[in-house]
Scaffold this motif. Structure first.
Motif, PDB file in Angstrom:
ATOM      1  N   ASP A 105       0.835  -1.216   0.000  1.00 23.74           N
ATOM      2  CA  ASP A 105       0.000   0.000   0.000  1.00 23.74           C
ATOM      3  C   ASP A 105       0.864   1.258   0.000  1.00 23.74           C
ATOM      4  O   ASP A 105       0.616   2.192  -0.767  1.00 23.74           O
ATOM      5  N   GLU A 106       1.867   1.281   0.863  1.00 22.24           N
ATOM      6  CA  GLU A 106       2.719   2.470   0.923  1.00 22.24           C
ATOM      7  C   GLU A 106       3.540   2.632  -0.349  1.00 22.24           C
ATOM      8  O   GLU A 106       3.746   3.744  -0.830  1.00 22.24           O
ATOM      9  N   PHE A 107       3.992   1.534  -0.912  1.00 22.24           N
ATOM     10  CA  PHE A 107       4.753   1.608  -2.153  1.00 22.24           C
ATOM     11  C   PHE A 107       3.905   2.238  -3.259  1.00 22.24           C
ATOM     12  O   PHE A 107       4.358   3.128  -3.979  1.00 22.24           O
ATOM     13  N   ILE A 108       2.667   1.813  -3.377  1.00 22.72           N
ATOM     14  CA  ILE A 108       1.765   2.353  -4.404  1.00 22.72           C
ATOM     15  C   ILE A 108       1.546   3.848  -4.172  1.00 22.72           C
ATOM     16  O   ILE A 108       1.631   4.645  -5.110  1.00 22.72           O
ATOM     17  N   ARG A 109       1.293   4.237  -2.917  1.00 20.49           N
ATOM     18  CA  ARG A 109       1.083   5.658  -2.611  1.00 20.49           C
ATOM     19  C   ARG A 109       2.335   6.483  -2.903  1.00 20.49           C
ATOM     20  O   ARG A 109       2.258   7.566  -3.493  1.00 20.49           O
ATOM     21  N   THR A 110       3.490   5.968  -2.504  1.00 18.50           N
ATOM     22  CA  THR A 110       4.740   6.698  -2.709  1.00 18.50           C
ATOM     23  C   THR A 110       5.064   6.820  -4.186  1.00 18.50           C
ATOM     24  O   THR A 110       5.432   7.893  -4.666  1.00 18.50           O
ATOM     25  N   LYS A 111       4.910   5.740  -4.911  1.00 19.60           N
ATOM     26  CA  LYS A 111       5.193   5.768  -6.345  1.00 19.60           C
ATOM     27  C   LYS A 111       4.252   6.748  -7.048  1.00 19.60           C
ATOM     28  O   LYS A 111       4.676   7.506  -7.921  1.00 19.60           O
ATOM     29  N   SER A 112       3.011   6.741  -6.653  1.00 20.48           N
ATOM     30  CA  SER A 112       2.045   7.666  -7.237  1.00 20.48           C
ATOM     31  C   SER A 112       2.424   9.116  -6.934  1.00 20.48           C
ATOM     32  O   SER A 112       2.382   9.979  -7.815  1.00 20.48           O
ATOM     33  N   ALA A 113       2.819   9.372  -5.701  1.00 19.90           N
ATOM     34  CA  ALA A 113       3.220  10.729  -5.320  1.00 19.90           C
ATOM     35  C   ALA A 113       4.459  11.178  -6.087  1.00 19.90           C
ATOM     36  O   ALA A 113       4.548  12.325  -6.538  1.00 19.90           O
ATOM     37  N   LEU A 114       5.409  10.274  -6.255  1.00 24.45           N
ATOM     38  CA  LEU A 114       6.638  10.612  -6.973  1.00 24.45           C
ATOM     39  C   LEU A 114       6.412  10.839  -8.458  1.00 24.45           C
ATOM     40  O   LEU A 114       7.153  11.572  -9.103  1.00 24.45           O
ATOM     41  N   SER A 115       5.378  10.192  -9.004  1.00 23.51           N
ATOM     42  CA  SER A 115       5.098  10.355 -10.431  1.00 23.51           C
ATOM     43  C   SER A 115       3.996  11.375 -10.681  1.00 23.51           C
ATOM     44  O   SER A 115       3.462  11.438 -11.795  1.00 23.51           O
ATOM     45  N   GLY A 116       3.633  12.138  -9.669  1.00 22.26           N
ATOM     46  CA  GLY A 116       2.607  13.158  -9.834  1.00 22.26           C
ATOM     47  C   GLY A 116       1.213  12.583  -9.923  1.00 22.26           C
ATOM     48  O   GLY A 116       0.318  13.195 -10.509  1.00 22.26           O
TER      49      GLY A 116
END
Length: 180
Positions: A161-172
């Protein structure tokens, strides 16, 4: 490395002794920096490397790297960390994340956190390349962490879950819902 960083931080929270979870994150993020150093020398050798393992000529991918180059990504990473002046604890995590029992006792809990964090990442289907799941899990992590199979399952879900959120945040926000 991002997923391993998140997993290493979460695993550090289950340490039987004192272990800084943020240091676990940093070590997880840096654990495979040696791959950046040696990867260009291994281009086109994946089949040969895997054959060495499958034929029993190499115990794991680390030995296959050493056989091909005379150095593995852990040793290359340690040298890079040395050049960068990183603290000894991070150098140990980078150097011994596949063989944590060989790390100095003072740093072993952190090294095992990264070791197990990488396995959590690989079990989620996110590998580190051709070498994914071509390593052995060292059961010594049980000496440093209080993690049951149920805890490990919950941890894997939280990491994902955190990986998905972080990746999404990093990719805008463009990759929302993508778990790679």
């Amino acid at each position: 490395s991002l997923r391993t960083a998140i997993a290493s931080r979460e695993i550090a929270r289950y340490a039987r002794g004192e272990l800084d979870a943020n240091l676990g994150y940093t070590a997880g993020l840096l654990h495979d920096i040696g791959k950046a150093v040696i990867s260009k020398f291994l281009v086109g050798t994946a089949g040969e490397m895997l054959a060495l393992i499958e034929n029993g000529e190499a115990e794991d991918y680390i030995e296959a790297e050493r056989s091909a180059l005379g150095i593995d990504h852990c040793e290359a990473g340690r040298e890079l960390a040395e050049m960068w002046g990183l603290p000894e604890t991070l150098k140990e995590a980078i150097h011994y994340h596949h063989r944590p029992a060989q790390a100095e006792e003072a740093h072993r809990a952190l090294v095992y956190a990264v070791h197990l964090g990488e396995f959590v990442s690989m079990m989620a289907g996110i590998g580190t390349g051709t070498d994914c799941m071509r390593y052995q899990l060292d059961p010594g992590f049980n000496d440093f962490f209080d993690i049951s199979s149920d805890t490990l399952h919950d941890l894997m879900v939280r990491v994902d879950d955190e990986f998905i959120r972080t990746k999404s945040a990093l990719s805008g926000g463009e990759d929302e819902g993508v778990g790679e």
